[in-house]
Design an enzyme around this catalytic site. Structure first.
Site, PDB file in Angstrom:
ATOM      1  N   GLU A 164       2.414  -7.368  12.102  1.00 33.92           N
ATOM      2  CA  GLU A 164       2.031  -6.360  11.111  1.00 33.92           C
ATOM      3  C   GLU A 164       2.593  -6.777   9.763  1.00 33.92           C
ATOM      4  OE1 GLU A 164       1.247  -3.619   8.577  1.00 33.92           O
ATOM      5  OE2 GLU A 164       0.447  -3.154  10.577  1.00 33.92           O
ATOM      6  N   ASP A 200      -6.392  -5.283  14.981  1.00 35.19           N
ATOM      7  CA  ASP A 200      -6.364  -3.835  14.701  1.00 35.19           C
ATOM      8  C   ASP A 200      -6.008  -3.671  13.234  1.00 35.19           C
ATOM      9  OD1 ASP A 200      -4.254  -1.077  15.941  1.00 35.19           O
ATOM     10  OD2 ASP A 200      -5.958  -1.149  14.542  1.00 35.19           O
ATOM     11  N   PRO A 257      -4.915  -6.543   1.743  1.00 37.37           N
ATOM     12  CA  PRO A 257      -4.339  -7.526   2.667  1.00 37.37           C
ATOM     13  C   PRO A 257      -5.215  -7.763   3.895  1.00 37.37           C
ATOM     14  CG  PRO A 257      -3.137  -5.441   2.793  1.00 37.37           C
ATOM     15  CD  PRO A 257      -4.077  -5.328   1.616  1.00 37.37           C
ATOM     16  N   GLN A 283       0.841  -1.205   0.000  1.00 43.16           N
ATOM     17  CA  GLN A 283       0.000   0.000   0.000  1.00 43.16           C
ATOM     18  C   GLN A 283       0.872   1.250   0.000  1.00 43.16           C
ATOM     19  OE1 GLN A 283      -1.980  -1.152   3.601  1.00 43.16           O
ATOM     20  NE2 GLN A 283      -0.004  -1.422   4.601  1.00 43.16           N
ATOM     21  N   ASP A 320       1.064   0.998  13.645  1.00 41.18           N
ATOM     22  CA  ASP A 320       1.339   2.354  14.158  1.00 41.18           C
ATOM     23  C   ASP A 320       1.773   2.312  15.622  1.00 41.18           C
ATOM     24  OD1 ASP A 320      -1.943   1.994  13.874  1.00 41.18           O
ATOM     25  OD2 ASP A 320      -1.247   2.605  15.867  1.00 41.18           O
TER      26      ASP A 320
HETATM   27  N1  SAM Z   1      -7.062   1.740  13.402  1.00 41.64           N
HETATM   28  C1  SAM Z   1      -6.982   1.625  12.016  1.00 41.64           C
HETATM   29  C2  SAM Z   1      -8.338   1.385  11.406  1.00 41.64           C
HETATM   30  O1  SAM Z   1      -9.248   0.998  12.116  1.00 41.64           O
HETATM   31  O2  SAM Z   1      -8.520   1.646  10.231  1.00 41.64           O
HETATM   32  C3  SAM Z   1      -6.016   0.518  11.669  1.00 41.64           C
HETATM   33  C4  SAM Z   1      -4.696   0.913  11.944  1.00 41.64           C
HETATM   34  S1  SAM Z   1      -3.419  -0.182  11.625  1.00 41.64           S
HETATM   35  C5  SAM Z   1      -2.369   0.932  10.843  1.00 41.64           C
HETATM   36  C6  SAM Z   1      -3.909  -1.317  10.384  1.00 41.64           C
HETATM   37  C7  SAM Z   1      -2.763  -2.183   9.921  1.00 41.64           C
HETATM   38  O3  SAM Z   1      -3.214  -3.473   9.501  1.00 41.64           O
HETATM   39  C8  SAM Z   1      -2.012  -1.602   8.714  1.00 41.64           C
HETATM   40  O4  SAM Z   1      -0.737  -1.188   9.121  1.00 41.64           O
HETATM   41  C9  SAM Z   1      -1.949  -2.760   7.707  1.00 41.64           C
HETATM   42  O5  SAM Z   1      -0.712  -2.856   7.044  1.00 41.64           O
HETATM   43  C10 SAM Z   1      -2.194  -3.959   8.637  1.00 41.64           C
HETATM   44  N2  SAM Z   1      -2.662  -5.163   7.962  1.00 41.64           N
HETATM   45  C11 SAM Z   1      -3.561  -5.251   6.950  1.00 41.64           C
HETATM   46  N3  SAM Z   1      -3.721  -6.537   6.578  1.00 41.64           N
HETATM   47  C12 SAM Z   1      -2.893  -7.277   7.385  1.00 41.64           C
HETATM   48  C13 SAM Z   1      -2.608  -8.672   7.503  1.00 41.64           C
HETATM   49  N4  SAM Z   1      -3.205  -9.575   6.700  1.00 41.64           N
HETATM   50  N5  SAM Z   1      -1.743  -9.074   8.464  1.00 41.64           N
HETATM   51  C14 SAM Z   1      -1.146  -8.167   9.297  1.00 41.64           C
HETATM   52  N6  SAM Z   1      -1.359  -6.828   9.222  1.00 41.64           N
HETATM   53  C15 SAM Z   1      -2.235  -6.398   8.284  1.00 41.64           C
END
Ligand code: SAM
Length: 300
Positions: free
Chosen positions: A121, A171, A178, A46, A101
């Protein structure tokens, strides 16, 4: 992001009036005035942007979608962490999936009982950008009791031992790209397998006002894996529609009947949103949401 020259007659040649805009759908969008673009990188998963805004401090967006703002992140991170941890009898080992984050990890590590908080993550660029540009949000990433894995959460859970965690917190981003696999019934069944007896999963479950996502399906997938599924809501100004929901699921633990008040009092001294009253109140649902979640959420 939209730009518009606002003063073409100024001798400095005018200045750009920069706005970040997130379109929630074809009718509704959120706009924040931007002072500076601090960081922008395309990762294998992304685009990771860090913007410095006038009204909400620094923000992180992924593929243009809002993830975190310095001004209101505490609501999301406090509720997704303290609610499950303060009803679990003795949470020692916690898994955070997504959450690169670091905000959720920061709140989880306020609990002295937590001996190890594992974060999984998928995108290392998110972790690096948070560490560099969001130092307070990311403070949990450098904690001695934190263990960081850069991996796909679906694979990580599948590869984890049965009964190896007390609480799992999902989260994640929205159920796109993904993040899709993190909302499936199969994934939640794997989460149940890695939880110890008395275990709890807490998962971000999108906005109750969002029609584009089948909310009943999202909670229904949790219900495929767990006996007790409850919906919790809260207000986050910069998230779609300013109103968010989280799914609490466990086979044995009620989301607010047995809050450990001694631990809650200690945590409340550190929080800006969470307290034990809002903990219980967050499970009182409005009728339109009860109708939407009838049959899948026990509090609907
Ligand atoms: N609080 C935010 C929201 O509700 O939109 C989410 C914040 S956090 C940054 C979300 C994280 O999930 C992202 O950094 C993304 O890269 C991660 N993510 C997405 N798909 C994932 C997967 N399959 N495994 C692990 N992390 C993942």
């Amino acid at each position: 992001m939209t730009t518009a020259p606002t003063d073409s007659t100024s001798t400095e040649g005018g200045f750009l009036d920069l706005w970040y805009q997130e379109r929630h759908n074809d009718e509704i969008s959120l706009g924040l005035h931007v002072k500076t673009v601090l960081h922008s990188v395309q990762s294998p998963f992304q685009r990771v942007d860090i913007l410095d805004t006038t009204g909400f401090g620094r923000i992180m967006t992924l593929d243009g979608l809002m993830m975190v703002t310095e001004r209101d992140e505490f609501v999301y991170h406090e509720m997704i962490s303290h609610v499950p941890l303060l009803v679990h009898a003795n949470p020692k080992r916690v898994l955070v999936i997504g959450g690169g984050d670091g905000g959720t990890l920061r709140e989880v590590l306020r609990h002295d009982s937590v001996q190890e908080a594992v974060l999984c993550e998928i995108d290392g660029e998110v972790v690096d950008a948070a560490r560099k540009f969001l130092p307070y949000v990311a403070s949990g990433l450098n904690h001695p009791r934190a263990k960081i894995h850069i991996a796909d959460g679906v694979e990580f859970v599948r590869g984890s031992d049965a009964g190896s965690f007390d609480v799992v917190i999902v989260d994640s981003t929205d159920p796109i790209g993904p993040g899709v696999g993190l909302f499936s019934g199969a994934f939640y069944k794997e989460v149940r397998r890695i939880l110890r007896p008395g275990g709890i999963v807490m998962a971000q479950c999108e906005s109750p006002w969002e029609n584009a996502i089948d909310l009943k399906k999202v909670y229904g997938n949790l219900k495929e894996a767990f006996q007790g599924v409850y919906a919790m809501t809260g207000t986050i100004p910069t998230y779609p529609f300013g109103y968010w929901s989280w799914g609490f699921a466990s086979d044995t633990v009620h989301p607010h009947a047995n809050i450990d008040m001694e631990r809650a009092r200690a945590i409340e001294k550190t929080t800006r949103y969470y307290n034990s009253e809002i903990h219980a109140g967050a499970f009182a649902l409005p009728n339109f949401l009860k109708q939407r979640l009838k049959g899948v959420a026990a509090n609907a």
